[in-house]
Structures are given as C-alpha cells and as structure tokens.
Design a protein around this motif. Structure first.
Motif, PDB file in Angstrom:
ATOM      1  N   CYS A  98       0.875  -1.167   0.000  1.00 17.98           N
ATOM      2  CA  CYS A  98       0.000   0.000   0.000  1.00 17.98           C
ATOM      3  C   CYS A  98       0.911   1.216   0.000  1.00 17.98           C
ATOM      4  O   CYS A  98       1.824   1.298   0.825  1.00 17.98           O
ATOM      5  N   ILE A  99       0.675   2.122  -0.948  1.00 19.22           N
ATOM      6  CA  ILE A  99       1.481   3.334  -0.974  1.00 19.22           C
ATOM      7  C   ILE A  99       0.573   4.558  -0.912  1.00 19.22           C
ATOM      8  O   ILE A  99      -0.555   4.533  -1.382  1.00 19.22           O
ATOM      9  N   GLY A 100       1.109   5.610  -0.325  1.00 15.47           N
ATOM     10  CA  GLY A 100       0.333   6.835  -0.206  1.00 15.47           C
ATOM     11  C   GLY A 100       0.424   7.385   1.198  1.00 15.47           C
ATOM     12  O   GLY A 100       1.102   6.826   2.050  1.00 15.47           O
ATOM     13  N   PRO A 101      -0.229   8.509   1.417  1.00  8.81           N
ATOM     14  CA  PRO A 101      -1.140   9.135   0.462  1.00  8.81           C
ATOM     15  C   PRO A 101      -0.390   9.658  -0.763  1.00  8.81           C
ATOM     16  O   PRO A 101       0.716  10.172  -0.657  1.00  8.81           O
ATOM     17  N   LEU A 102      -1.025   9.507  -1.914  1.00  8.61           N
ATOM     18  CA  LEU A 102      -0.442   9.940  -3.177  1.00  8.61           C
ATOM     19  C   LEU A 102      -0.662  11.437  -3.357  1.00  8.61           C
ATOM     20  O   LEU A 102      -1.715  11.961  -3.002  1.00  8.61           O
ATOM     21  N   ASN A 103       0.338  12.086  -3.954  1.00  2.79           N
ATOM     22  CA  ASN A 103       0.112  13.465  -4.361  1.00  2.79           C
ATOM     23  C   ASN A 103      -0.353  13.450  -5.815  1.00  2.79           C
ATOM     24  O   ASN A 103      -0.332  12.413  -6.482  1.00  2.79           O
ATOM     25  N   ALA A 104      -0.801  14.585  -6.311  1.00  4.99           N
ATOM     26  CA  ALA A 104      -1.391  14.663  -7.655  1.00  4.99           C
ATOM     27  C   ALA A 104      -0.418  14.182  -8.727  1.00  4.99           C
ATOM     28  O   ALA A 104      -0.809  13.451  -9.642  1.00  4.99           O
ATOM     29  N   GLU A 105       0.861  14.554  -8.612  1.00  2.51           N
ATOM     30  CA  GLU A 105       1.837  14.165  -9.622  1.00  2.51           C
ATOM     31  C   GLU A 105       2.068  12.646  -9.622  1.00  2.51           C
ATOM     32  O   GLU A 105       2.107  12.020 -10.681  1.00  2.51           O
ATOM     33  N   GLU A 106       2.201  12.045  -8.429  1.00  2.00           N
ATOM     34  CA  GLU A 106       2.395  10.591  -8.339  1.00  2.00           C
ATOM     35  C   GLU A 106       1.207   9.848  -8.954  1.00  2.00           C
ATOM     36  O   GLU A 106       1.383   8.873  -9.680  1.00  2.00           O
ATOM     37  N   PHE A 107       0.013  10.329  -8.653  1.00  2.00           N
ATOM     38  CA  PHE A 107      -1.191   9.678  -9.163  1.00  2.00           C
ATOM     39  C   PHE A 107      -1.239   9.774 -10.685  1.00  2.00           C
ATOM     40  O   PHE A 107      -1.446   8.776 -11.372  1.00  2.00           O
ATOM     41  N   ARG A 108      -1.004  10.969 -11.216  1.00  2.00           N
ATOM     42  CA  ARG A 108      -1.025  11.157 -12.677  1.00  2.00           C
ATOM     43  C   ARG A 108       0.046  10.316 -13.357  1.00  2.00           C
ATOM     44  O   ARG A 108      -0.202   9.680 -14.376  1.00  2.00           O
ATOM     45  N   LYS A 109       1.249  10.324 -12.797  1.00  3.74           N
ATOM     46  CA  LYS A 109       2.372   9.602 -13.400  1.00  3.74           C
ATOM     47  C   LYS A 109       2.130   8.092 -13.432  1.00  3.74           C
ATOM     48  O   LYS A 109       2.642   7.398 -14.307  1.00  3.74           O
ATOM     49  N   ASN A 110       1.333   7.573 -12.494  1.00  9.02           N
ATOM     50  CA  ASN A 110       1.072   6.133 -12.396  1.00  9.02           C
ATOM     51  C   ASN A 110      -0.360   5.773 -12.770  1.00  9.02           C
ATOM     52  O   ASN A 110      -0.839   4.696 -12.428  1.00  9.02           O
ATOM     53  N   ALA A 111      -1.023   6.651 -13.487  1.00  9.74           N
ATOM     54  CA  ALA A 111      -2.430   6.464 -13.831  1.00  9.74           C
ATOM     55  C   ALA A 111      -2.686   5.126 -14.524  1.00  9.74           C
ATOM     56  O   ALA A 111      -3.685   4.454 -14.246  1.00  9.74           O
ATOM     57  N   LYS A 112      -1.788   4.721 -15.399  1.00  4.88           N
ATOM     58  CA  LYS A 112      -1.995   3.466 -16.130  1.00  4.88           C
ATOM     59  C   LYS A 112      -2.087   2.279 -15.180  1.00  4.88           C
ATOM     60  O   LYS A 112      -2.877   1.360 -15.404  1.00  4.88           O
ATOM     61  N   LYS A 113      -1.306   2.291 -14.099  1.00  4.90           N
ATOM     62  CA  LYS A 113      -1.360   1.209 -13.108  1.00  4.90           C
ATOM     63  C   LYS A 113      -2.733   1.141 -12.450  1.00  4.90           C
ATOM     64  O   LYS A 113      -3.149   0.097 -11.970  1.00  4.90           O
ATOM     65  N   ALA A 114      -3.423   2.286 -12.402  1.00  9.40           N
ATOM     66  CA  ALA A 114      -4.756   2.359 -11.805  1.00  9.40           C
ATOM     67  C   ALA A 114      -5.852   2.181 -12.849  1.00  9.40           C
ATOM     68  O   ALA A 114      -7.033   2.370 -12.553  1.00  9.40           O
ATOM     69  N   GLY A 115      -5.461   1.844 -14.076  1.00 13.02           N
ATOM     70  CA  GLY A 115      -6.436   1.622 -15.135  1.00 13.02           C
ATOM     71  C   GLY A 115      -7.041   2.898 -15.676  1.00 13.02           C
ATOM     72  O   GLY A 115      -8.176   2.883 -16.158  1.00 13.02           O
ATOM     73  N   MET A 116      -6.288   3.986 -15.619  1.00 15.16           N
ATOM     74  CA  MET A 116      -6.803   5.288 -16.044  1.00 15.16           C
ATOM     75  C   MET A 116      -5.849   5.960 -17.018  1.00 15.16           C
ATOM     76  O   MET A 116      -4.677   5.606 -17.099  1.00 15.16           O
ATOM     77  N   PRO A 127      -3.876   9.562 -17.704  1.00 15.12           N
ATOM     78  CA  PRO A 127      -3.390  10.589 -16.779  1.00 15.12           C
ATOM     79  C   PRO A 127      -4.406  11.703 -16.513  1.00 15.12           C
ATOM     80  O   PRO A 127      -4.521  12.183 -15.385  1.00 15.12           O
ATOM     81  N   SER A 128      -5.181  12.080 -17.511  1.00 16.72           N
ATOM     82  CA  SER A 128      -6.159  13.152 -17.317  1.00 16.72           C
ATOM     83  C   SER A 128      -7.291  12.739 -16.368  1.00 16.72           C
ATOM     84  O   SER A 128      -7.952  13.594 -15.773  1.00 16.72           O
ATOM     85  N   GLU A 129      -7.505  11.426 -16.205  1.00 17.57           N
ATOM     86  CA  GLU A 129      -8.557  10.937 -15.300  1.00 17.57           C
ATOM     87  C   GLU A 129      -8.074  10.800 -13.859  1.00 17.57           C
ATOM     88  O   GLU A 129      -8.881  10.737 -12.941  1.00 17.57           O
ATOM     89  N   ALA A 130      -6.768  10.729 -13.667  1.00 22.50           N
ATOM     90  CA  ALA A 130      -6.183  10.477 -12.350  1.00 22.50           C
ATOM     91  C   ALA A 130      -6.084  11.784 -11.572  1.00 22.50           C
ATOM     92  O   ALA A 130      -5.037  12.406 -11.511  1.00 22.50           O
ATOM     93  N   THR A 131      -7.191  12.184 -11.007  1.00 19.32           N
ATOM     94  CA  THR A 131      -7.225  13.426 -10.236  1.00 19.32           C
ATOM     95  C   THR A 131      -7.584  13.128  -8.793  1.00 19.32           C
ATOM     96  O   THR A 131      -8.366  12.210  -8.508  1.00 19.32           O
ATOM     97  N   LEU A 132      -7.013  13.902  -7.896  1.00 22.00           N
ATOM     98  CA  LEU A 132      -7.313  13.751  -6.484  1.00 22.00           C
ATOM     99  C   LEU A 132      -8.641  14.423  -6.172  1.00 22.00           C
ATOM    100  O   LEU A 132      -9.131  15.247  -6.943  1.00 22.00           O
ATOM    101  N   GLY A 133      -9.224  14.071  -5.044  1.00 26.88           N
ATOM    102  CA  GLY A 133     -10.446  14.730  -4.616  1.00 26.88           C
ATOM    103  C   GLY A 133     -11.600  13.786  -4.363  1.00 26.88           C
ATOM    104  O   GLY A 133     -12.540  14.127  -3.654  1.00 26.88           O
ATOM    105  N   HIS A 134     -11.546  12.595  -4.954  1.00 23.84           N
ATOM    106  CA  HIS A 134     -12.607  11.626  -4.689  1.00 23.84           C
ATOM    107  C   HIS A 134     -12.552  11.172  -3.230  1.00 23.84           C
ATOM    108  O   HIS A 134     -13.581  10.932  -2.609  1.00 23.84           O
ATOM    109  N   TYR A 135     -11.332  11.049  -2.696  1.00 33.85           N
ATOM    110  CA  TYR A 135     -11.099  10.693  -1.297  1.00 33.85           C
ATOM    111  C   TYR A 135     -10.360  11.843  -0.626  1.00 33.85           C
ATOM    112  O   TYR A 135      -9.663  12.609  -1.293  1.00 33.85           O
TER     113      TYR A 135
END
Length: 139
Positions: free
Chosen positions: A65-83, A85-93
């Motif tokens: 388990c990694i995190g909390p993720l910052n916006a750049e980490e999330f965007r950079k790894n969006a493909k790992k999350a099945g997204m 980069p434009s979909e990998a935005t913070l704010g849902h949690y």
C-alpha cells in the motif's frame, strides 16, 4: 488454472469488493493499483468480489500500500490504476492510496457467497466458500 504461485496460499481468505469495470481490469492484468481512500495493512492472497454480483470471481495477492499519493504521483502512475493521466485526479477521497495487487487470477466458475450486512470493503468468507475458491486454484 495456471499462474504464479502465491506466497500466501495457506492463509485465511478474505475478499475485497470492487466495482466493474475495475475488477475486470485487475483480473485481465490491466490494473495493478486499486485506488482507495485509506491505507491497508493487509498483505495476503485475497478474493475478489464483483460488487452486487453475490460471487467471488477471482483472487490476487495484495502486496503493498502506498500513499497518500500526491497529484503528480497519481497522474504519473495512472496506467497502473487503469486510467488515463487526465482521469487520475485527487479529490474523490480525502487522501488517496494505491493498494498494490499482483498475481490476479479469474476463477473458471464464480463462487456464490452470502453477503454480510454492512460489508462495504471487506468480506470474511465462509469456510465452505473459501474451500470452493481454493479448489479452483488447485490448493
């Protein structure tokens, strides 16, 4: 069923509820990060339940388990999350964590289970359900 052997084969099996299409992406090897709003200390083989299906449809190893993720980490790894980069935005949690999964395997026959009242993230599988899942894995 073939695939890498899990180091967690003999541990009790609990199952994680995941919505479609995300669960299918994990089982198809297209997603290795399950995005959640809290960290987890679970490191084991887990069952995968397609939300609202009443069935365990696969298994995987929850390895980190990694995190909390910052916006750049999330965007950079969006493909790992099945997204994308434009979909990998913070704010849902309030905070965003990546639960890292490996060795995902789809069951040949989904295994029905009894959903306990109030379960929204984890389900502790009944021993009979666990045996049916393990039998399909050759354990």
């Amino acid at each position: 069923m073939s695939g890498p052997e899990s180091p967690y084969m003999n541990e009790p099996l609990r199952a994680l509820l995941i919505r479609r299409p995300w669960i299918d992406m994990i089982l198809d090897g297209q997603k290795t990060w399950e995005i959640r709003g809290a960290r987890t200390s679970v490191r084991s083989r887990i069952g995968l339940i397609a939300s609202r299906s009443g069935t365990v449809v696969g298994v995987c190893d929850l390895v980190d388990c990694i995190g909390p993720l910052n916006a750049e980490e999330f965007r950079k790894n969006a493909k790992k999350a099945g997204m994308h980069p434009s979909e990998a935005t913070l704010g849902h949690y309030r905070q965003t964590y990546a639960w890292i999964v490996r060795n995902a395997r789809r069951l040949e026959q989904p295994v029905p289970y009894q959903h306990p009242p109030g379960a929204i993230i984890w389900v502790k599988l009944d021993p009979a359900v666990e045996r049916k899942v393990r039998k399909q894995l050759g354990a």
